[in-house]
Design an enzyme around this catalytic site. Sequence first.
Site, PDB file in Angstrom:
ATOM      1  N   LYS A 178       0.521  -0.991  -0.747  1.00 31.27           N
ATOM      2  CA  LYS A 178      -0.018  -0.191   0.597  1.00 31.27           C
ATOM      3  C   LYS A 178       0.925   1.594  -0.098  1.00 31.27           C
ATOM      4  O   LYS A 178       2.278   1.752   1.030  1.00 31.27           O
ATOM      5  CB  LYS A 178      -0.958   0.274   1.387  1.00 31.27           C
ATOM      6  CG  LYS A 178      -1.487   1.548   1.621  1.00 31.27           C
ATOM      7  CD  LYS A 178      -2.766   1.128   2.496  1.00 31.27           C
ATOM      8  CE  LYS A 178      -3.790   2.000   2.743  1.00 31.27           C
ATOM      9  NZ  LYS A 178      -4.686   2.033   3.741  1.00 31.27           N
ATOM     10  N   GLU A 218       7.714  -6.210   1.052  1.00 28.43           N
ATOM     11  CA  GLU A 218       5.412  -6.069   2.102  1.00 28.43           C
ATOM     12  C   GLU A 218       5.125  -7.174   1.529  1.00 28.43           C
ATOM     13  O   GLU A 218       4.579  -7.637   2.819  1.00 28.43           O
ATOM     14  CB  GLU A 218       5.596  -4.878   1.875  1.00 28.43           C
ATOM     15  CG  GLU A 218       6.706  -3.113   2.793  1.00 28.43           C
ATOM     16  CD  GLU A 218       5.742  -3.421   3.931  1.00 28.43           C
ATOM     17  OE1 GLU A 218       5.435  -4.891   4.679  1.00 28.43           O
ATOM     18  OE2 GLU A 218       6.467  -2.415   4.683  1.00 28.43           O
ATOM     19  N   LYS A 233      -2.054  -1.376  -4.123  1.00 29.56           N
ATOM     20  CA  LYS A 233      -2.894  -0.429  -3.645  1.00 29.56           C
ATOM     21  C   LYS A 233      -2.332   0.541  -3.706  1.00 29.56           C
ATOM     22  O   LYS A 233      -0.816   1.167  -2.890  1.00 29.56           O
ATOM     23  CB  LYS A 233      -4.018  -0.433  -2.280  1.00 29.56           C
ATOM     24  CG  LYS A 233      -4.965   0.595  -1.557  1.00 29.56           C
ATOM     25  CD  LYS A 233      -5.773   0.943  -0.563  1.00 29.56           C
ATOM     26  CE  LYS A 233      -5.813   1.809  -0.343  1.00 29.56           C
ATOM     27  NZ  LYS A 233      -6.758   2.491   0.411  1.00 29.56           N
ATOM     28  N   SER A 259      -9.837   5.671  -4.030  1.00 24.15           N
ATOM     29  CA  SER A 259     -11.012   6.618  -4.748  1.00 24.15           C
ATOM     30  C   SER A 259     -10.932   7.771  -5.682  1.00 24.15           C
ATOM     31  O   SER A 259     -11.182   8.435  -6.415  1.00 24.15           O
ATOM     32  CB  SER A 259     -11.332   6.962  -3.056  1.00 24.15           C
ATOM     33  OG  SER A 259     -10.220   7.923  -2.467  1.00 24.15           O
TER      34      SER A 259
END
Length: 308
Positions: A178, A218, A233, A259
């Site tokens: 992320k 990660e 993401k 978004s």
Amino acid sequence: MVEECVLRQQDLVLPVFVSHDKNPVEISSMPGVYRWPLESLESQAKEWYESGIRSLAIFPKIDFSCKDDGGQEILNPSSLAYQAAASLRQLDMDFVLFADLALDPYTRHGHDGILDSQGKVDNDETVEILAKASLLCAQAGFDWVSPSDMMDGRIGVIRDLLDQNGHEDIGILSYSAKFASSYYGPFRDAIGAASASGFIDKTSYQLNPANRTQAYRELFLDFEEGADILMVKPAEPFLDIIKYASENFHLPIAAYQTSGEYSRIMAADKLGWLDGTKCALESLLSIKRAGADLIFTYFADRIIKLLQ
Ligand code: PBG
């Protein structure tokens, strides 16, 4: 006949904002996306179900009066997100429910963790709270917990605590790669987590968009700690990372069309500069082609109608 990559309705997960508002409220920076009060959630969920949506990810907008610096509201068993899951569960529809697990809806400062005396996010204290909250998610009826906080070591701790409490069947979808992205702005409006300036610096725990191998590390850590699904993401700006994840881990890979990715398409559509529906489909197809097995997308409820 020779089409290589097909978007299927079961690939799509619809993120759903819930709130204590009286009526559904459209999010101004995300036209077509609403915050749903619990009262309208059930009837809306029936509509989604009929249109073919089977997976929902729940994001609560917590009243500011319930927030504090420690995000303690996340440990309130009757908090909004848990109520939403319980009411969806009693609908007797086989929705797959994902709980977002992070402190940002619950903290006044909007960070995903609690802060130490120097104002830095306290990784280990935060992990303890998230693990406790994962039990509340399981009890409320969620099928999956989705830690989106990017603290180190949380997957293993959450897995252990879930297992010790008889929740072996609850899966963990980890937001593994992320990035500290500028595409989260409209989401922070939606859950009321923006600071006064509208900007929260999460670079001490989210990834630098310049870093590819750090993202690999990660992903690997969460894989090793027992994640069941790995997520990348944002999605479209990080297709290379999605491709890497799908080629290197034998786990389902999720991608989150964020978004901001939604809003930029909608904005250009409103201006008449792009065909929003076609661009949404192309974006989703690119994410799928890169290797995502499932995609969190705010377009899910509209795109799904085109897939049948
Ligand atoms: C935070 C969280 C964020 C999103 C999902 N969970 C925002 C952030 O990290 O600040 C973003 C989703 C989106 O932009 O659509 N726990």
